[in-house]
Scaffold this active site. Structure first.
Site, PDB file in Angstrom:
ATOM      1  N   GLN A  29      -4.318  -1.770   9.622  1.00 17.87           N
ATOM      2  CA  GLN A  29      -4.235  -3.103   9.013  1.00 17.87           C
ATOM      3  C   GLN A  29      -4.836  -4.150   9.964  1.00 17.87           C
ATOM      4  O   GLN A  29      -4.446  -4.242  11.121  1.00 17.87           O
ATOM      5  CB  GLN A  29      -2.763  -3.435   8.685  1.00 17.87           C
ATOM      6  CG  GLN A  29      -2.587  -4.715   7.900  1.00 17.87           C
ATOM      7  CD  GLN A  29      -3.200  -4.645   6.500  1.00 17.87           C
ATOM      8  OE1 GLN A  29      -3.103  -3.648   5.798  1.00 17.87           O
ATOM      9  NE2 GLN A  29      -3.860  -5.709   6.088  1.00 17.87           N
ATOM     10  N   ASP A  61     -10.765   2.692   4.296  1.00 18.04           N
ATOM     11  CA  ASP A  61     -11.060   1.256   4.199  1.00 18.04           C
ATOM     12  C   ASP A  61     -12.565   1.010   4.234  1.00 18.04           C
ATOM     13  O   ASP A  61     -13.025  -0.101   3.959  1.00 18.04           O
ATOM     14  CB  ASP A  61     -10.401   0.500   5.370  1.00 18.04           C
ATOM     15  CG  ASP A  61      -9.303  -0.436   4.900  1.00 18.04           C
ATOM     16  OD1 ASP A  61      -9.226  -0.691   3.679  1.00 18.04           O
ATOM     17  OD2 ASP A  61      -8.542  -0.917   5.761  1.00 18.04           O
ATOM     18  N   LYS A 118       0.844  -1.211   0.000  1.00 15.86           N
ATOM     19  CA  LYS A 118       0.000   0.000   0.000  1.00 15.86           C
ATOM     20  C   LYS A 118       0.873   1.253   0.000  1.00 15.86           C
ATOM     21  O   LYS A 118       0.598   2.215  -0.717  1.00 15.86           O
ATOM     22  CB  LYS A 118      -0.952  -0.034   1.213  1.00 15.86           C
ATOM     23  CG  LYS A 118      -2.022  -1.107   1.058  1.00 15.86           C
ATOM     24  CD  LYS A 118      -2.771  -1.448   2.349  1.00 15.86           C
ATOM     25  CE  LYS A 118      -3.686  -2.647   2.103  1.00 15.86           C
ATOM     26  NZ  LYS A 118      -4.379  -3.132   3.301  1.00 15.86           N
TER      27      LYS A 118
END
Ligand code: NDP
Length: 303
Positions: free
Chosen positions: A98, A121, A54
């Site tokens: 994450q 996200d 990412k």
């Protein structure tokens, strides 16, 4: 029938190039460089690899990333303090925590704390709740399901009025994928581990999104001829030789592995109308959609 292969690698590249151009244009117009903060708790190798991919994508697309590696034993209080600091930091447009987090941490409270304007996200309860409500729009849609719908649209699959079956009901893939399909006017059935007679449920599916994490479980004869099959699964299985024995890697001395999806690709491609391969289908889309969401976060915060 041989299915049309939906090339996720090429479509993801197209999305990334569009994001790159828009980022360059906004910087040329004197606006800020979009920035993503990546929060990694602990040292799980898979999580660290995803985060570094990412960060690399941010750099390639002209965006900034701020990496926040944290010890595996960080307290809930300290993690929440960091999230609050990132929420307040005007240089940070998107915050990515994450997952999974170590089990002593309360994941829901952490996700709830992320400002919805920075929730790239799309996992905050507010964004997910809006996805589930009629007439409401989330600011961000979770990246993998967003990528699945994007692939269907790019392939020219008609979603409106289609019968869709989503295999899996996780918070990060199955459930948001089902909600997105409903928003796109599909009629959706969600299959999970307690579903009886899955092949019968799938019989009339024009669209299948498989996200169960079970190698090659979906067989060709479960699929309606001409259906569009989006395979989210990523599963490692041993490579076998002609006699069916595992092939040992000369380099590592361990059995060689290959990646397969949740769908038996060789069977399914003879029946389906459209299909995504694994690897090279949904996988590359997840990061591309994260980059699109990060740009969108910067645009929202311009206003
Ligand atoms: P989870 O393990 O969180 O969820 C799996 C879901 O599948 C659950 O809802 C479970 O049902 C259901 N399920 C499991 N076994 C069966 C079965 N035998 N029959 C029917 N349903 C079953 O997985 P994720 O959603 O996180 O991931 C799914 C797959 O997608 C994995 O292979 C993962 O690696 C991959 N993935 C790929 C991404 C990408 O970028 N391409 C991103 C994220 C995930 P129940 O709810 O009843 O337990």
């Amino acid at each position: 029938m041989t299915a049309q292969i939906i090339d996720g690698t090429a479509i993801a590249l197209k999305v990334r190039n569009e994001v790159k151009e828009k980022v360059a244009a906004r910087i040329a117009a004197g606006k800020s460089q979009p920035a993503l903060a990546t929060v990694l708790v602990g040292e799980r190798i898979d999580s660290a690899t995803y985060v570094s991919m990412k960060q690399k994508a941010c750099a390639e697309l002209g965006m900034t990333s701020y990496h926040k590696p944290l010890p595996a034993d960080i307290s809930q209080e300290d993690l929440e303090k960091l999230i609050k600091e990132l929420n307040a930091d005007p240089k940070v447009n998107g915050i990515l925590v994450q997952l999974p987090l170590p089990s002593h941490l309360d994941e829901e409270r952490v996700l709830q704390l992320i400002s919805i304007e920075k929730d790239v996200d799309g996992f905050s309860p507010i964004n997910l709740g809006r996805l589930a409500q009629k007439g409401r729009e989330p600011l961000f849609v979770p990246c993998t399901p967003y990528g699945c719908i994007y692939l269907l649209k790019e392939a020219g699959v008609t979603i409106k009025g289609a019968n869709a079956v989503v295999l899996g009901r996780s918070n990060i893939v199955g459930m948001p994928a089902a909600l997105l399909l409903v928003k796109e006017d599909a009629t959706v059935t969600v299959v999970h581990s307690r579903t009886k007679d899955i092949p019968a449920v799938m019989k009339n599916a024009d669209i299948i999104i498989a996200a169960i994490g079970r190698a090659q479980m979906v067989r060709g004869d479960w699929i309606k001829p001409g259906a569009a099959v989006i395979d989210v699964g990523i599963n490692g299985i041993p490579v076998l030789d002609d006699k069916g024995n595992p092939v040992i890697s000369e380099k590592t001395g361990k059995p060689k592995q290959k990646l397969v999806g949740d769908v038996n690709y060789d069977e399914a491609k003879e029946v389906a109308g459209f299909i995504t391969p694994v690897p090279g289908g949904v996988g590359p889309m997840t990061i591309a959609m994260l980059m699109a969401n990060t740009l969108r976060a910067a645009e929202i915060q311009d206003k």
